[in-house]
Design an enzyme around this catalytic site. Sequence first.
Site, PDB file in Angstrom:
ATOM      1  N   ARG A 144     -19.978  19.772 -20.854  1.00 57.07           N
ATOM      2  CA  ARG A 144     -18.653  20.347 -20.575  1.00 57.07           C
ATOM      3  C   ARG A 144     -17.595  19.811 -21.532  1.00 57.07           C
ATOM      4  O   ARG A 144     -16.608  20.471 -21.821  1.00 57.07           O
ATOM      5  CB  ARG A 144     -18.202  20.004 -19.148  1.00 57.07           C
ATOM      6  CG  ARG A 144     -19.013  20.665 -18.054  1.00 57.07           C
ATOM      7  CD  ARG A 144     -18.295  20.480 -16.717  1.00 57.07           C
ATOM      8  NE  ARG A 144     -19.156  20.753 -15.581  1.00 57.07           N
ATOM      9  CZ  ARG A 144     -19.365  21.963 -15.053  1.00 57.07           C
ATOM     10  NH1 ARG A 144     -18.770  23.012 -15.578  1.00 57.07           N
ATOM     11  NH2 ARG A 144     -20.151  22.124 -14.019  1.00 57.07           N
ATOM     12  N   LYS A 172     -18.833  38.111 -20.686  1.00 57.31           N
ATOM     13  CA  LYS A 172     -20.125  38.672 -21.122  1.00 57.31           C
ATOM     14  C   LYS A 172     -20.275  40.034 -20.459  1.00 57.31           C
ATOM     15  O   LYS A 172     -20.968  40.152 -19.442  1.00 57.31           O
ATOM     16  CB  LYS A 172     -21.277  37.789 -20.620  1.00 57.31           C
ATOM     17  CG  LYS A 172     -21.479  36.475 -21.321  1.00 57.31           C
ATOM     18  CD  LYS A 172     -22.794  35.876 -20.782  1.00 57.31           C
ATOM     19  CE  LYS A 172     -22.875  34.398 -20.957  1.00 57.31           C
ATOM     20  NZ  LYS A 172     -24.032  33.808 -20.253  1.00 57.31           N
ATOM     21  N   ASP A 180     -21.069  24.245 -18.720  1.00 54.90           N
ATOM     22  CA  ASP A 180     -22.153  23.267 -18.662  1.00 54.90           C
ATOM     23  C   ASP A 180     -23.528  23.898 -18.710  1.00 54.90           C
ATOM     24  O   ASP A 180     -23.696  25.093 -18.465  1.00 54.90           O
ATOM     25  CB  ASP A 180     -22.055  22.487 -17.343  1.00 54.90           C
ATOM     26  CG  ASP A 180     -22.459  23.355 -16.147  1.00 54.90           C
ATOM     27  OD1 ASP A 180     -21.844  24.411 -15.947  1.00 54.90           O
ATOM     28  OD2 ASP A 180     -23.423  22.980 -15.436  1.00 54.90           O
ATOM     29  N   PHE A 207     -26.429  32.159 -23.517  1.00 51.52           N
ATOM     30  CA  PHE A 207     -25.958  31.062 -22.677  1.00 51.52           C
ATOM     31  C   PHE A 207     -25.173  30.071 -23.530  1.00 51.52           C
ATOM     32  O   PHE A 207     -25.668  29.562 -24.517  1.00 51.52           O
ATOM     33  CB  PHE A 207     -27.115  30.377 -21.956  1.00 51.52           C
ATOM     34  CG  PHE A 207     -26.641  29.554 -20.795  1.00 51.52           C
ATOM     35  CD1 PHE A 207     -26.377  30.151 -19.565  1.00 51.52           C
ATOM     36  CD2 PHE A 207     -26.404  28.198 -20.943  1.00 51.52           C
ATOM     37  CE1 PHE A 207     -25.888  29.401 -18.494  1.00 51.52           C
ATOM     38  CE2 PHE A 207     -25.925  27.436 -19.877  1.00 51.52           C
ATOM     39  CZ  PHE A 207     -25.667  28.040 -18.650  1.00 51.52           C
ATOM     40  N   VAL A 208     -23.931  29.825 -23.126  1.00 50.99           N
ATOM     41  CA  VAL A 208     -23.061  28.966 -23.931  1.00 50.99           C
ATOM     42  C   VAL A 208     -22.618  27.725 -23.161  1.00 50.99           C
ATOM     43  O   VAL A 208     -22.575  27.727 -21.932  1.00 50.99           O
ATOM     44  CB  VAL A 208     -21.818  29.745 -24.430  1.00 50.99           C
ATOM     45  CG1 VAL A 208     -22.201  30.780 -25.462  1.00 50.99           C
ATOM     46  CG2 VAL A 208     -21.083  30.411 -23.271  1.00 50.99           C
ATOM     47  N   GLU A 268     -10.566  31.369 -15.185  1.00 49.63           N
ATOM     48  CA  GLU A 268     -12.017  31.116 -15.168  1.00 49.63           C
ATOM     49  C   GLU A 268     -12.507  30.760 -16.566  1.00 49.63           C
ATOM     50  O   GLU A 268     -11.919  31.153 -17.565  1.00 49.63           O
ATOM     51  CB  GLU A 268     -12.741  32.395 -14.716  1.00 49.63           C
ATOM     52  CG  GLU A 268     -13.333  32.332 -13.323  1.00 49.63           C
ATOM     53  CD  GLU A 268     -14.577  31.437 -13.195  1.00 49.63           C
ATOM     54  OE1 GLU A 268     -14.768  30.513 -13.999  1.00 49.63           O
ATOM     55  OE2 GLU A 268     -15.347  31.688 -12.256  1.00 49.63           O
ATOM     56  N   ASP A 269     -13.611  30.038 -16.612  1.00 45.92           N
ATOM     57  CA  ASP A 269     -14.233  29.752 -17.900  1.00 45.92           C
ATOM     58  C   ASP A 269     -14.951  30.987 -18.449  1.00 45.92           C
ATOM     59  O   ASP A 269     -14.785  31.369 -19.598  1.00 45.92           O
ATOM     60  CB  ASP A 269     -15.214  28.571 -17.786  1.00 45.92           C
ATOM     61  CG  ASP A 269     -16.195  28.692 -16.613  1.00 45.92           C
ATOM     62  OD1 ASP A 269     -16.120  29.676 -15.840  1.00 45.92           O
ATOM     63  OD2 ASP A 269     -17.040  27.794 -16.469  1.00 45.92           O
ATOM     64  N   LYS A 271     -15.799  23.791 -11.872  1.00 45.13           N
ATOM     65  CA  LYS A 271     -15.225  22.787 -12.766  1.00 45.13           C
ATOM     66  C   LYS A 271     -14.994  23.362 -14.154  1.00 45.13           C
ATOM     67  O   LYS A 271     -14.199  22.857 -14.917  1.00 45.13           O
ATOM     68  CB  LYS A 271     -16.192  21.594 -12.907  1.00 45.13           C
ATOM     69  CG  LYS A 271     -16.573  20.961 -11.609  1.00 45.13           C
ATOM     70  CD  LYS A 271     -17.765  19.967 -11.841  1.00 45.13           C
ATOM     71  CE  LYS A 271     -18.294  19.519 -10.511  1.00 45.13           C
ATOM     72  NZ  LYS A 271     -19.649  18.957 -10.635  1.00 45.13           N
ATOM     73  N   GLY A 272     -15.715  24.453 -14.435  1.00 44.18           N
ATOM     74  CA  GLY A 272     -15.716  24.998 -15.791  1.00 44.18           C
ATOM     75  C   GLY A 272     -14.351  25.411 -16.310  1.00 44.18           C
ATOM     76  O   GLY A 272     -14.088  25.364 -17.509  1.00 44.18           O
ATOM     77  N   ASP A 321     -19.655  36.457 -15.944  1.00 43.99           N
ATOM     78  CA  ASP A 321     -21.023  36.803 -16.296  1.00 43.99           C
ATOM     79  C   ASP A 321     -21.411  38.021 -15.458  1.00 43.99           C
ATOM     80  O   ASP A 321     -21.066  39.152 -15.807  1.00 43.99           O
ATOM     81  CB  ASP A 321     -21.881  35.564 -15.997  1.00 43.99           C
ATOM     82  CG  ASP A 321     -23.311  35.673 -16.472  1.00 43.99           C
ATOM     83  OD1 ASP A 321     -23.541  36.292 -17.509  1.00 43.99           O
ATOM     84  OD2 ASP A 321     -24.203  35.111 -15.806  1.00 43.99           O
TER      85      ASP A 321
HETATM   86  P1  IMP Z   1     -20.901  35.171 -12.303  1.00 40.44           P
HETATM   87  O1  IMP Z   1     -20.653  35.153 -10.832  1.00 40.44           O
HETATM   88  O2  IMP Z   1     -22.299  35.603 -12.635  1.00 40.44           O
HETATM   89  O3  IMP Z   1     -19.866  35.939 -13.071  1.00 40.44           O
HETATM   90  O4  IMP Z   1     -20.927  33.656 -12.729  1.00 40.44           O
HETATM   91  C1  IMP Z   1     -19.900  33.025 -13.351  1.00 40.44           C
HETATM   92  C2  IMP Z   1     -20.208  31.567 -13.424  1.00 40.44           C
HETATM   93  O5  IMP Z   1     -21.520  31.336 -13.932  1.00 40.44           O
HETATM   94  C3  IMP Z   1     -19.276  30.867 -14.377  1.00 40.44           C
HETATM   95  O6  IMP Z   1     -18.117  30.415 -13.749  1.00 40.44           O
HETATM   96  C4  IMP Z   1     -20.150  29.736 -14.906  1.00 40.44           C
HETATM   97  O7  IMP Z   1     -20.059  28.626 -14.061  1.00 40.44           O
HETATM   98  C5  IMP Z   1     -21.558  30.269 -14.848  1.00 40.44           C
HETATM   99  N1  IMP Z   1     -22.003  30.783 -16.178  1.00 40.44           N
HETATM  100  C6  IMP Z   1     -22.241  32.059 -16.519  1.00 40.44           C
HETATM  101  N2  IMP Z   1     -22.635  32.176 -17.805  1.00 40.44           N
HETATM  102  C7  IMP Z   1     -22.633  30.919 -18.302  1.00 40.44           C
HETATM  103  C8  IMP Z   1     -22.923  30.368 -19.607  1.00 40.44           C
HETATM  104  O8  IMP Z   1     -23.258  31.058 -20.586  1.00 40.44           O
HETATM  105  N3  IMP Z   1     -22.804  29.020 -19.707  1.00 40.44           N
HETATM  106  C9  IMP Z   1     -22.431  28.224 -18.677  1.00 40.44           C
HETATM  107  N4  IMP Z   1     -22.133  28.695 -17.453  1.00 40.44           N
HETATM  108  C10 IMP Z   1     -22.236  30.025 -17.261  1.00 40.44           C
HETATM  109 MG    MG Z   2     -17.321  28.592 -13.361  1.00 41.28          MG
END
Ligand code: IMP
Ligand code: MG
Length: 168
Positions: free
Chosen positions: A156, A121, A150, A143-144, A89-90, A33-34, A93
């Site tokens: 959100r 990040k 969210d 963490f944002v 994507e939002d 949803k982000g 990470d």
């Molecule tokens: P990844 O697979 O670790 O890259 O995860 C990405 C997903 O983790 C994003 O689409 C977010 O939903 C969530 N996420 C990662 N960091 C944050 C943050 O700082 N705040 C909120 N959601 C996050």
């Molecule tokens: Mg996401």
Amino acid sequence: MDETQVEQTIAKLAERISQDYKGKEIHLICVLKGGVFFTCELAKRISVPVTLDFMSVSSYGAGTSSSGVVKIVKDLDESITGKEVLIVEDIIDSGRTLSYLMKLLKQRNPASVKLCTMLDKPERRVVEDVVVDYVGFHIPDQFVVGYGLDYNQRYRNLPYIGVVELEE
Ligand code: IMP
Ligand code: MG
């Protein structure tokens, strides 16, 4: 990042994307949803034709740490074969979600697949194969929330991006 900073950055990204895809049509895939808030603001400012689809994957449970498990909660409605796909994507990470998603979508024979994220990040990356084509902001390992992001499904709707101070 306040609302003005976010919107200025999105406008610049949209301009670059519109240039890069001149004469083409972009099939935007919003990762729910982000990615919703960012996708809307970005799509409004792109000047080439755009079509939209949505996908929902989960890699995080409640809380702030990655589980490493990626599950498709909702798949796309339309075929992407032959389309110029831009994933929106939002935040990236660990990169696990996107690595998985890129592989999956490439198997469906799109004309191209690129990746656009509002936040990145880079320090947190654990997968090497994620190439990000468009980034709004590079941020440190914090963490944002806000602008789609969210913490346990809340915040959100904040119109800005803020850092969450977690209690030990
Ligand atoms: P990844 O697979 O670790 O890259 O995860 C990405 C997903 O983790 C994003 O689409 C977010 O939903 C969530 N996420 C990662 N960091 C944050 C943050 O700082 N705040 C909120 N959601 C996050
Ligand atoms: Mg996401």
